[in-house]
Design a protein around this motif. Sequence first.
Motif, PDB file in Angstrom:
ATOM      1  N   LYS A 193      29.978  13.349 -13.036  1.00 29.21           N
ATOM      2  CA  LYS A 193      30.327  14.488 -12.180  1.00 29.21           C
ATOM      3  C   LYS A 193      29.572  14.471 -10.848  1.00 29.21           C
ATOM      4  CE  LYS A 193      31.583  17.514 -16.012  1.00 29.21           C
ATOM      5  NZ  LYS A 193      31.381  18.831 -16.685  1.00 29.21           N
ATOM      6  N   ARG A 207      40.221  14.368  -7.684  1.00 27.36           N
ATOM      7  CA  ARG A 207      38.897  14.641  -8.249  1.00 27.36           C
ATOM      8  C   ARG A 207      38.318  15.933  -7.676  1.00 27.36           C
ATOM      9  NH1 ARG A 207      33.616  10.561  -8.628  1.00 27.36           N
ATOM     10  NH2 ARG A 207      32.154  12.156  -9.378  1.00 27.36           N
ATOM     11  N   LYS A 211      38.779  22.308  -6.772  1.00 24.77           N
ATOM     12  CA  LYS A 211      37.559  22.330  -7.594  1.00 24.77           C
ATOM     13  C   LYS A 211      36.431  23.032  -6.849  1.00 24.77           C
ATOM     14  CE  LYS A 211      39.346  19.627 -10.819  1.00 24.77           C
ATOM     15  NZ  LYS A 211      38.918  18.225 -10.922  1.00 24.77           N
ATOM     16  N   GLU A 294      23.878  21.305 -17.518  1.00 28.10           N
ATOM     17  CA  GLU A 294      25.282  21.242 -17.897  1.00 28.10           C
ATOM     18  C   GLU A 294      25.600  22.419 -18.801  1.00 28.10           C
ATOM     19  OE1 GLU A 294      28.532  17.976 -19.474  1.00 28.10           O
ATOM     20  OE2 GLU A 294      26.446  17.814 -20.163  1.00 28.10           O
ATOM     21  N   ASP A 312      32.107  22.097 -10.344  1.00 27.58           N
ATOM     22  CA  ASP A 312      32.832  21.054 -11.064  1.00 27.58           C
ATOM     23  C   ASP A 312      32.357  19.660 -10.668  1.00 27.58           C
ATOM     24  OD1 ASP A 312      34.742  22.863 -12.375  1.00 27.58           O
ATOM     25  OD2 ASP A 312      35.511  23.186 -10.345  1.00 27.58           O
ATOM     26  N   GLU A 313      31.981  19.510  -9.399  1.00 36.63           N
ATOM     27  CA  GLU A 313      31.566  18.216  -8.864  1.00 36.63           C
ATOM     28  C   GLU A 313      30.385  18.397  -7.918  1.00 36.63           C
ATOM     29  OE1 GLU A 313      32.672  15.157  -9.435  1.00 36.63           O
ATOM     30  OE2 GLU A 313      34.457  15.579 -10.652  1.00 36.63           O
TER      31      GLU A 313
END
Length: 434
Positions: A193, A207, A211, A294, A312-313
């Motif tokens: 991630k 990706r 997000k 996480e 998310d990223e």
Amino acid sequence: MELPILNNQACCTPGTSCCEMKYPVAILGAGPIGLAAAAHLQTYNVPFILLEKGDVAANVATWEHVRLFSPWEYNVDNAARKLLEETGWTMPDPQAIPTGAALRHDYLMPLSEQFKGRLYTNEEVIAITKLDADKMKSANREAKPFLIFTKNNQATKTYKASAIIDATGTWGHANPAASHGVFLPSERKLSEKITYQIPNVVVQSMRYANKKVAVIGSGHSAINSLLQLVKLKENYPQTEITWILRKNQVEEALGGGVDDELAARGELGLKIKEILSNGSIQVKTPFYVQTILEKEEGVVLKGTEQKIGPFDELIVNTGNRPDFSFHEELRYTTDPVTEAVPALADLIDPNHHSCGSVPAHGEKELRQPEPNFYIVGSKSYGRAPTFLMATGYEQVRSIAASIAGDTEAALNVQLSLPETGVCHTGIGGGGCCQ
């Protein structure tokens, strides 16, 4: 593998030291600086080999979609240009600003073609030592050749060299997101991630589209990443972008603007300043990442006093650091703060200087306790940012001259770099721009 002087020719002016060389000079890294070193050595007819971990200019290939700050006039080495022009190559418009793709395909790849038979790709250097002498052994040390061990898939090879020019750079050895500089297991665990490069958001749109994306870092790489995400947001408006910096104020990251002598570099700051005014990016500063967590809802960043997220990223553009792991059996020194070549450290330490300029320097300043071993290019700056290719070209020109016995040329270092427009000092430091 022993590689003697090519064709048994004299390598330079008769009677000078390099004509006594039994083994070639080994250049580590076939990027812009390593290839320039090869061009200068070839000008002096000094035998050399090029060892590259991947393909030619492999690091440049990872940011082919990014436009450089500097125009072609700063990106082409003089010796390389002369060598290429002998083949019919034409210099691109000196004032045009190339992308990484143009730099690689229009300059670096044609240049590498001039060194066939001496360029070895997919040869990762894993260790350097002296023949029959570890770091502790001093007897007759200077007379012993360097011994270079490389790895190609599962095969190990050995090369001997009379001198080494380490131009492996720092790209690909990223700093962590954590402000304390340590890669904790929690950050390693989330590698799927996190990207530590400047992602090609157009290619990787799915990706990041719609997000929650956090960009961590305050340099030009981070700004490039942010600008790509903003462009993506135009087509995918649910994309949420957060910019996380350690600066006291975001304005400190915007650069010199119209005062920057490299217009493209100044333009980055002007663009992001305009975007910040319309609210497309949320800014969190100062924020010091302590650890990455996480959670079920996403990635959470724990700071000194609070947590932010979920995301998310993550795009982590916090700079890079040199890899000295294969130097362990050599006698070399670096500055304890910047990890730069010691003679450069006070000039480029970002704790004191903001502009990233450095006076002309060459072989004399880059000498190591191990004779004929040199660290050049961005790696000579250690962890300090804002290295320009023109600086590395002058470094290797001077070193090649010294190896060839042309002492006058080696000492006659000259360098003219464009100013950033933000040349100011911090506590205890003097200005570094000229």
